[in-house]
Design an enzyme around this catalytic site. Sequence first.
Site, PDB file in Angstrom:
ATOM      1  N   THR A  48       7.244  38.250  52.293  1.00 11.62           N
ATOM      2  CA  THR A  48       6.481  37.712  53.410  1.00 11.62           C
ATOM      3  C   THR A  48       7.397  37.168  54.495  1.00 11.62           C
ATOM      4  O   THR A  48       7.013  37.095  55.665  1.00 11.62           O
ATOM      5  CB  THR A  48       5.515  36.620  52.911  1.00 11.62           C
ATOM      6  OG1 THR A  48       4.699  37.170  51.868  1.00 11.62           O
ATOM      7  CG2 THR A  48       4.604  36.111  54.010  1.00 11.62           C
ATOM      8  N   TYR A 137      11.807  39.068  40.154  1.00 18.54           N
ATOM      9  CA  TYR A 137      10.705  39.344  41.091  1.00 18.54           C
ATOM     10  C   TYR A 137      10.246  40.775  40.852  1.00 18.54           C
ATOM     11  O   TYR A 137      10.943  41.729  41.190  1.00 18.54           O
ATOM     12  CB  TYR A 137      11.221  39.150  42.514  1.00 18.54           C
ATOM     13  CG  TYR A 137      10.206  39.322  43.621  1.00 18.54           C
ATOM     14  CD1 TYR A 137       8.840  39.476  43.386  1.00 18.54           C
ATOM     15  CD2 TYR A 137      10.630  39.302  44.953  1.00 18.54           C
ATOM     16  CE1 TYR A 137       7.939  39.617  44.424  1.00 18.54           C
ATOM     17  CE2 TYR A 137       9.744  39.443  46.002  1.00 18.54           C
ATOM     18  CZ  TYR A 137       8.398  39.601  45.742  1.00 18.54           C
ATOM     19  OH  TYR A 137       7.513  39.754  46.775  1.00 18.54           O
ATOM     20  N   LYS A 165       8.353  36.155  38.971  1.00 17.11           N
ATOM     21  CA  LYS A 165       7.180  36.266  39.842  1.00 17.11           C
ATOM     22  C   LYS A 165       6.668  37.686  39.745  1.00 17.11           C
ATOM     23  O   LYS A 165       7.421  38.653  39.936  1.00 17.11           O
ATOM     24  CB  LYS A 165       7.548  35.959  41.294  1.00 17.11           C
ATOM     25  CG  LYS A 165       6.400  36.252  42.270  1.00 17.11           C
ATOM     26  CD  LYS A 165       6.828  36.195  43.727  1.00 17.11           C
ATOM     27  CE  LYS A 165       5.673  36.569  44.654  1.00 17.11           C
ATOM     28  NZ  LYS A 165       6.052  36.570  46.094  1.00 17.11           N
ATOM     29  N   ILE A 207       3.427  32.143  43.393  1.00 18.41           N
ATOM     30  CA  ILE A 207       4.099  32.194  44.690  1.00 18.41           C
ATOM     31  C   ILE A 207       3.210  33.078  45.549  1.00 18.41           C
ATOM     32  O   ILE A 207       3.186  34.293  45.376  1.00 18.41           O
ATOM     33  CB  ILE A 207       5.524  32.767  44.573  1.00 18.41           C
ATOM     34  CG1 ILE A 207       6.366  31.916  43.617  1.00 18.41           C
ATOM     35  CG2 ILE A 207       6.180  32.857  45.943  1.00 18.41           C
ATOM     36  CD1 ILE A 207       7.778  32.453  43.392  1.00 18.41           C
TER      37      ILE A 207
END
Length: 295
Positions: A48, A137, A165, A207
């Site tokens: 993001t 991730y 995540k 997250i």
Amino acid sequence: MSVSSLRGVLCPLVTPFEDGTVDEESLTTLVDWLVERDIDGVVPCGTTGEFASLGRDEFRTVVETTVEATDGRVPVVTGVAGTDIQTVTDRIEFAASVGCDAVLLTQPYFHTAPTPEGNRQFFETIAESSPLPLVLYNIPACTGQAIAPETVAALADHDGIVGLKDSSGDFDYFLELLRVTDDDFTLLEGYDQHYVSGVHAGSDGGINALSNVVPEVFASIRDEAFAGETEAALEREQAALPDLFGYCMDYGFAAVAKVGLEHRGVIESAEVRPPLTPVPDDAVDDIAELTEHLV
């Protein structure tokens, strides 16, 4: 930083731009605004945050500005994704030097047919020399494949690798990770609409990109979910997130989050960098109206 502090709602920060450059003032305002609204941690230079569109100096500016803005109030987990070990190591060393608490790392992308063994070696090699804890991730839409559950299970035994995540959107995959890892391995849901389900199943939180825009909603969902008020949390989640999430799927999380933040007066501009494109005007109006309704 203790691993237990990576819990609740962590926000993967947008990187504000104005006239083509990083807007440090807006970034500082954003971090302070989120902390005041009870967000539990911040994650600069993630997906993001348009990390792949930042130059080396810009990466450093964003990370250092974020750390200074938090002033120790919440953990900073910096995205350090890269395709080569040296680049990732350099980013980690810089993150450590300015006071970050942990780093977030994808498996290498672009390489064709990487094996689970190759991915394991990549993460372990970096973890061996890292001065900061690593959070894996999993984002297969961007890396080409998921981090295999057996690879995660093996890496979870490494002292320097503390969590993961998951932004796959595959809840069965997330449940499998909960099954094959111990309770002291932090699992964070990255798919916004799975936050409550994740906590109910045993996750440590998430997250979540839309926490940029409606941190108050996420704080309420978090409080209800961890208090065991699952039905109330699910109702709040499903009332607030699906429409905004749908716009994110259409136009991208960074672009939509920036529209919401500009509307709320937190950042000066919703500018994104190519290859991302601005949200169309008609959708901007819809996102602004929806955001106004939610807060």
